[in-house]
Every structure is written in C-alpha cells, then in structure tokens.
Design an enzyme around this catalytic site. Structure first.
Site, PDB file in Angstrom:
ATOM      1  N   LYS A  57     -18.709 -61.567  28.812  1.00 21.05           N
ATOM      2  CA  LYS A  57     -17.725 -61.741  27.806  1.00 21.05           C
ATOM      3  C   LYS A  57     -16.289 -62.070  28.238  1.00 21.05           C
ATOM      4  O   LYS A  57     -15.660 -63.228  27.544  1.00 21.05           O
ATOM      5  CB  LYS A  57     -17.625 -60.389  26.869  1.00 21.05           C
ATOM      6  CG  LYS A  57     -16.317 -60.431  25.699  1.00 21.05           C
ATOM      7  CD  LYS A  57     -16.478 -59.072  25.145  1.00 21.05           C
ATOM      8  CE  LYS A  57     -15.715 -57.990  25.933  1.00 21.05           C
ATOM      9  NZ  LYS A  57     -14.299 -57.960  25.727  1.00 21.05           N
ATOM     10  N   ASN A  58     -16.083 -61.445  29.217  1.00 19.60           N
ATOM     11  CA  ASN A  58     -14.148 -61.485  29.469  1.00 19.60           C
ATOM     12  C   ASN A  58     -14.327 -63.030  30.300  1.00 19.60           C
ATOM     13  O   ASN A  58     -12.930 -63.450  31.038  1.00 19.60           O
ATOM     14  CB  ASN A  58     -13.906 -60.120  30.199  1.00 19.60           C
ATOM     15  CG  ASN A  58     -13.733 -59.463  29.337  1.00 19.60           C
ATOM     16  OD1 ASN A  58     -13.737 -59.652  28.054  1.00 19.60           O
ATOM     17  ND2 ASN A  58     -13.353 -58.161  29.721  1.00 19.60           N
ATOM     18  N   ARG A  86      -7.929 -59.149  19.993  1.00 23.99           N
ATOM     19  CA  ARG A  86      -6.924 -59.444  20.768  1.00 23.99           C
ATOM     20  C   ARG A  86      -6.847 -60.733  21.735  1.00 23.99           C
ATOM     21  O   ARG A  86      -5.879 -61.423  21.973  1.00 23.99           O
ATOM     22  CB  ARG A  86      -6.446 -58.238  21.812  1.00 23.99           C
ATOM     23  CG  ARG A  86      -6.423 -57.106  20.992  1.00 23.99           C
ATOM     24  CD  ARG A  86      -5.735 -55.889  21.928  1.00 23.99           C
ATOM     25  NE  ARG A  86      -4.594 -56.505  22.310  1.00 23.99           N
ATOM     26  CZ  ARG A  86      -4.336 -56.957  23.446  1.00 23.99           C
ATOM     27  NH1 ARG A  86      -5.419 -57.412  24.288  1.00 23.99           N
ATOM     28  NH2 ARG A  86      -3.338 -57.538  24.053  1.00 23.99           N
ATOM     29  N   CYS A 142      -4.476 -51.758  20.183  1.00 26.03           N
ATOM     30  CA  CYS A 142      -5.846 -51.433  19.718  1.00 26.03           C
ATOM     31  C   CYS A 142      -5.934 -50.003  20.238  1.00 26.03           C
ATOM     32  O   CYS A 142      -5.062 -49.158  20.668  1.00 26.03           O
ATOM     33  CB  CYS A 142      -6.850 -52.247  20.584  1.00 26.03           C
ATOM     34  SG  CYS A 142      -6.923 -52.178  22.328  1.00 26.03           S
ATOM     35  N   ARG A 148      -0.821 -52.809  24.201  1.00 23.46           N
ATOM     36  CA  ARG A 148      -1.596 -54.120  24.465  1.00 23.46           C
ATOM     37  C   ARG A 148      -0.393 -55.053  24.476  1.00 23.46           C
ATOM     38  O   ARG A 148      -0.603 -56.015  23.545  1.00 23.46           O
ATOM     39  CB  ARG A 148      -2.691 -54.485  23.774  1.00 23.46           C
ATOM     40  CG  ARG A 148      -3.703 -53.476  23.919  1.00 23.46           C
ATOM     41  CD  ARG A 148      -4.207 -53.035  25.403  1.00 23.46           C
ATOM     42  NE  ARG A 148      -5.102 -54.146  25.789  1.00 23.46           N
ATOM     43  CZ  ARG A 148      -6.442 -54.544  25.566  1.00 23.46           C
ATOM     44  NH1 ARG A 148      -6.907 -53.758  24.779  1.00 23.46           N
ATOM     45  NH2 ARG A 148      -6.877 -55.686  26.204  1.00 23.46           N
ATOM     46  N   PRO A 149       0.759 -54.998  24.894  1.00 17.03           N
ATOM     47  CA  PRO A 149       1.872 -56.106  24.967  1.00 17.03           C
ATOM     48  C   PRO A 149       1.513 -57.369  25.436  1.00 17.03           C
ATOM     49  O   PRO A 149       0.512 -57.488  26.360  1.00 17.03           O
ATOM     50  CB  PRO A 149       3.103 -55.526  25.430  1.00 17.03           C
ATOM     51  CG  PRO A 149       2.444 -54.600  26.356  1.00 17.03           C
ATOM     52  CD  PRO A 149       1.384 -54.018  25.853  1.00 17.03           C
ATOM     53  N   VAL A 150       2.251 -58.416  25.121  1.00 13.38           N
ATOM     54  CA  VAL A 150       1.844 -59.834  25.382  1.00 13.38           C
ATOM     55  C   VAL A 150       3.329 -60.379  26.005  1.00 13.38           C
ATOM     56  O   VAL A 150       3.464 -61.607  26.248  1.00 13.38           O
ATOM     57  CB  VAL A 150       1.167 -60.597  24.682  1.00 13.38           C
ATOM     58  CG1 VAL A 150      -0.222 -60.302  24.318  1.00 13.38           C
ATOM     59  CG2 VAL A 150       1.881 -61.061  23.244  1.00 13.38           C
ATOM     60  N   ASP A 151       4.068 -59.362  26.427  1.00 14.83           N
ATOM     61  CA  ASP A 151       5.598 -60.040  26.498  1.00 14.83           C
ATOM     62  C   ASP A 151       5.624 -60.936  27.898  1.00 14.83           C
ATOM     63  O   ASP A 151       6.388 -61.878  28.142  1.00 14.83           O
ATOM     64  CB  ASP A 151       6.627 -58.838  26.821  1.00 14.83           C
ATOM     65  CG  ASP A 151       5.963 -57.793  27.797  1.00 14.83           C
ATOM     66  OD1 ASP A 151       4.757 -57.277  27.629  1.00 14.83           O
ATOM     67  OD2 ASP A 151       6.717 -57.355  28.835  1.00 14.83           O
ATOM     68  N   LEU A 152       4.774 -60.324  28.859  1.00 11.92           N
ATOM     69  CA  LEU A 152       4.603 -61.100  30.006  1.00 11.92           C
ATOM     70  C   LEU A 152       3.974 -62.527  29.919  1.00 11.92           C
ATOM     71  O   LEU A 152       4.539 -63.410  30.497  1.00 11.92           O
ATOM     72  CB  LEU A 152       3.685 -60.329  31.325  1.00 11.92           C
ATOM     73  CG  LEU A 152       4.317 -58.899  31.548  1.00 11.92           C
ATOM     74  CD1 LEU A 152       3.342 -58.497  32.496  1.00 11.92           C
ATOM     75  CD2 LEU A 152       5.831 -59.063  31.896  1.00 11.92           C
ATOM     76  N   ASP A 187     -12.534 -50.910  33.033  1.00  7.00           N
ATOM     77  CA  ASP A 187     -13.704 -51.148  31.826  1.00  7.00           C
ATOM     78  C   ASP A 187     -14.827 -50.176  32.460  1.00  7.00           C
ATOM     79  O   ASP A 187     -15.730 -50.440  31.410  1.00  7.00           O
ATOM     80  CB  ASP A 187     -13.843 -52.530  31.788  1.00  7.00           C
ATOM     81  CG  ASP A 187     -12.893 -53.352  31.112  1.00  7.00           C
ATOM     82  OD1 ASP A 187     -12.828 -54.667  31.305  1.00  7.00           O
ATOM     83  OD2 ASP A 187     -11.731 -52.915  30.620  1.00  7.00           O
ATOM     84  N   ILE A 242      -4.376 -48.144  34.254  1.00 11.44           N
ATOM     85  CA  ILE A 242      -4.191 -49.583  33.410  1.00 11.44           C
ATOM     86  C   ILE A 242      -3.652 -49.219  31.991  1.00 11.44           C
ATOM     87  O   ILE A 242      -2.809 -49.965  31.621  1.00 11.44           O
ATOM     88  CB  ILE A 242      -5.562 -50.307  33.509  1.00 11.44           C
ATOM     89  CG1 ILE A 242      -5.854 -50.369  35.040  1.00 11.44           C
ATOM     90  CG2 ILE A 242      -5.146 -51.708  33.014  1.00 11.44           C
ATOM     91  CD1 ILE A 242      -4.999 -51.015  35.992  1.00 11.44           C
ATOM     92  N   ARG A 286     -19.272 -55.563  20.007  1.00  7.82           N
ATOM     93  CA  ARG A 286     -18.377 -56.682  20.348  1.00  7.82           C
ATOM     94  C   ARG A 286     -18.548 -57.080  21.679  1.00  7.82           C
ATOM     95  O   ARG A 286     -18.205 -58.127  22.353  1.00  7.82           O
ATOM     96  CB  ARG A 286     -17.085 -55.911  20.156  1.00  7.82           C
ATOM     97  CG  ARG A 286     -16.331 -55.801  18.872  1.00  7.82           C
ATOM     98  CD  ARG A 286     -15.030 -55.114  18.965  1.00  7.82           C
ATOM     99  NE  ARG A 286     -14.293 -56.259  19.840  1.00  7.82           N
ATOM    100  CZ  ARG A 286     -12.988 -56.300  19.736  1.00  7.82           C
ATOM    101  NH1 ARG A 286     -12.170 -55.375  19.285  1.00  7.82           N
ATOM    102  NH2 ARG A 286     -12.260 -57.094  20.351  1.00  7.82           N
TER     103      ARG A 286
END
Ligand code: EPZ
Length: 418
Positions: free
Chosen positions: A22-23, A93, A117, A122-126, A305, A327, A397
């Site tokens: 999936k990933n 996400r 979630c 789960r930020p996306v600032d980077l 995971d 993590i 999922r």
C-alpha cells in the site's frame, strides 16, 4: 459496518501470498501526475486507500481502471485541475502525496490539510517548508495548502525529522525542478526506493535512494511507464506475528525479504524458526514466544507499523518486554483493547511494559486504526474462545482479503455485518 468473529486457539498452517505494498502504491499513483500518458501498474492491492487515491486522481483528470491487481491509468494533462478536496483528503492522509507532483507539473496545488488521525497529529510542516525552499509560494488558510510556482528550483533540503511521505513528495517535486536537489536526512524506507525506481523508469535522474542522502537532477519532462509495485513488508510481518502468537507452520510467498531485516531479526529472537529464501519464508513456531524489547525507528530500524502486531505476540511471551514507540505520539490505542482480552500491559510515556501471560481470553474489542486492528486479530487468533473485532473498516484500508487469507491458513474467522 462489519465485524470479524474469531474462534481462537487454533494453530495456523498453509501458504499465504503477500500482496502489493500500500505504502509504495500510493506515492507511485501520485507520481503519474508528473507525466501525461498511459501507465499499466501491476501488483496494486485492492484496498480502500487505493480506491480513495484513484478517486482523488479522477478529480485531477486522471482516469483509471482496476482489474484485480492491475491498474491502467491515463493521465490526460489538465492544467485547470489542481485541487485535492477536503472530502477525500480527510479519509486518507496520504493524499498529501499529490502536493509535490501537482506543483511540479501544473504549477499550482490546492490540497486540504490532512489533519490528524488516531495515532497522532501527523503534521505536514516539513513538506511545506521544503517546497517553499524550492521556490513555491505557499499560503495555508481555511484548512487548505494553497501553493503556486512556475518552476521549482533545485535546493539542498535538510529534513529535521525523517519523514517518509515528506521525502517522497520532495523527490517527486525535484524530478521536474530546475537544477539539482539534495535531500538530507532522507527516509530510507524500501517504499522510497520503489518510488525512485518508478520515477527513474519515467526518466527521472535520481541517485542515493535508500540512503540518508538522495540527489535528484531535474529534467524538463518525464514520460509514462509501466511498473510492478513491490510487495508489502508490513503485511508479511503481520503474518509472522500471527503464527508467532498461535503456533504452527506457514509459508509466505512473494515476500520482500530484502526489506525485512530488522523484523526477521526480532522474530528469530522471539524463537520463530524461519527458512528464508529470496522471496519466501517458511515460519515455524513450536514454543512460547520469548520476551524481547523493541524500539521503533525509521528504516532500517524496527518499523512503527509493526509495533502493535508485535505487542500482541508479547502478551503471550515467557517474561517481561518493553516496547518503545519513537515515531508517533499516540500509537498505543490497541493496549486497552488487548487488556480486555487479559493482556498485562502498563504504559509509561512512550513505552509499554508487557508481562506475558499463559493465555488470553476471547472478548468483544474495537479497532481504532489500521495496525491496531491487525494486533487485535492476532490476539483473537491466539485467545481461548470467541472474539469479535468491531470497526474493521480500519483493517480494510491496508490489508487485502485479510480474513480470507487467514481462513486459508486454517484460522476460524468470518466476516459478519454489525
Ligand atoms: C508514512 O507516514 C506511512 N504512510 C505510515 O504508515 C508510517 O507509519 C510512517 O510513514 C512511518 O514509517 C505512508 O507511507 C502512506 P512520517 P508519514 O512523515 O509519511 C513527523 C500505515 O500504517 N512529521 O514519516 O505520514 C510525524 O509527526 C501508515 O500504513 C512532522 O513532524 O509519516 C511523525 O512523528 C501509518 N512533520 C514522524 O515525523 C512533517 O511534515 C514520521 O512521520 C512530517 C512528519
């Protein structure tokens, strides 16, 4: 809504074929936005997250047809479409992965902030900081990332934290940027390597993938290409955890053994006997699992995971084990549910101390996120009596035909409507 009804206490036996990852499929599907044309993508798992990604791509002018595990994708370049809508992004996400390709190819992107979630904020600032460094003009308002840029510029990007999708977003954006981009403190995950292989097939110039420093020399255009996605190391690890908990003997086929070193080391420490060949593993468990300690780390460390699945095994170990989650800040949602089955677990900050018990007893439990659901299924397979795992949409999922595959391994498991 559906639930899984499991009668535990049976040993697993038989063969299981591991599906596409999936990933890896998710970033590769996003990358088709970098070049118009037709792609035949094979080994794409039939999962909720994949169909969500295909729906998102459709809103961006990309048509697709999934037949079993093959997806034909046609990107008819439409410069007017660049919005990833909240309605879709909030359900997955990983939609953030269209940000880099849209900006690089269409010069614009309007992507809903993914939001958090169950496992964390789960930020996306980077991602945003790196794209700004490459010359993008980005405003974040009304819950959307509004980005514009005629031509991204190659830059030296130094990630403060190792981020898998951050590394993938920048690698995709850099492929069409002016000049060379160096990504430092890059994620080394196998799925990053798989994406790089796909991009190089499209004509991208990338070196260093799988190491901490990735170099991308921008090119003026890329072309569509056919590709077969790697198989899922986390699904494979999940089946190893299942047999380690129930006992028995199973054979994993189509296994990405090369990507599983830290997981295989940990399972042999636990006492799982494994015969490992290039793409298959015969795993035998004929005794109580040994208590082991584990700390989750970016690849090549032990994967976050796999943390919940390993914890399910440790609830039946011969002693005390300490699992530390480095993590994500909230990835212990499975603990309270495992305790309903008789597990002996104490939480302290980022660690869980698990005291192995002789047995677990079946109970009604609630899934909260993708890997927590897998953990509860593993515990239920090993527990005495009947368990019911509710809210298994979380499971669907990320695991293709999970209950079907477990039935083929002689588990007593069935899916029912709530
Ligand atoms: C990817 O998520 C995976 N998802 C996750 O798998 C996996 O758990 C995670 O990597 C870690 O391996 C996909 O690949 C689609 P990160 P991602 O960015 O990229 C912080 C599953 O179960 N961070 O590597 O979102 C973040 O908060 C899923 O299949 C920032 O602070 O994870 C986390 O603490 C769950 N700012 C750490 O970095 C950012 O801009 C690692 O996150 C980005 C990340």
């Amino acid at each position: 809504m559906e639930k899984l009804v499991i009668n535990g206490g049976k040993k697993l036996s038989g063969d299981v074929k591991i599906s596409g990852a999936k990933n890896s499929a998710l970033p590769i599907l996003s990358a088709v936005l970098l070049a118009e044309g037709k792609y035949l993508l094979q080994n794409i798992p039939q999962l909720k997250d994949i169909s969500t990604m295909l729906k998102l791509l459709e809103t961006l002018g990309v048509s697709s047809l999934q037949k079993e595990n093959d997806v034909t994708v046609i990107n008819t370049e439409n410069l007017e479409l660049f919005t990833a809508d909240y309605e879709l992004v909030r359900t997955m996400r990983a939609s953030i992965l269209v940000l880099g390709p849209l900006l690089a190819k269409r010069g614009r992107a309007k992507v809903s902030l993914p939001g958090g979630c169950a496992i964390g904020e789960r930020p996306v600032d980077l991602h945003i900081k790196a794209l700004k460094q490459m010359g993008a003009d980005i405003e974040v308002e009304h819950g959307y990332i509004n980005a514009k840029c005629n031509k991204l510029k190659g830059s030296i990007i130094n990630f403060d934290i190792v981020t898998v999708t951050g590394t993938e977003n920048i690698m995709m954006a850099a492929a069409l940027a002016e000049g060379t981009t160096v990504i430092k403190n890059a994620a080394q995950e196998p799925e990053v390597i798989d994406l790089a292989r796909f991009l190089k097939g499209m004509g991208a110039k990338i070196t260093g993938e799988g190491t901490k420093t990735i170099e991308v020399e921008g090119v003026s255009e890329l072309k569509s290409v056919d590709y077969s996605v790697m198989t899922d190391r986390i699904e494979a690890g999940t089946f190893l955890a299942a047999v380690a908990a129930t006992g028995g003997k199973i054979k994993l086929l189509n296994c990405p053994v090369w990507a599983m070193t830290s997981v295989l080391e940990k399972f042999s420490e636990i006492g799982l006997k494994m015969e490992v060949s290039e793409d298959s593993i015969v795993a035998v468990m004929d005794k109580k699992p040994k208590a082991v300690d584990v700390t989750t780390l970016p690849y090549p460390g032990f994967p976050t995971d796999m943390q919940a699945q390993l914890m399910a095994v440790m609830t039946l170990s011969d002693g005390l084990s300490v699992i530390t989650e480095n993590i994500f800040e909230n990835r212990f949602m499975h603990v309270s549910e495992l305790k309903r089955m008789g597990a002996n677990i104490k939480l302290k900050d980022r660690s869980a101390v698990i005291k192995g018990e002789d047995k677990l007893t079946g109970a009604q439990v609630m899934a909260s996120d993708l890997r927590a659901s897998a953990s509860l299924v593993i515990a239920a397979l090993a527990a005495e009596g009947e368990s019911q795992v509710h809210r298994i949409y979380h499971l669907d999922r990320g695991y293709e035909k999970f209950d079907e595959k477990l039935r083929a391994l002689s588990a007593d498991i069935r899916r029912e409507r709530e």
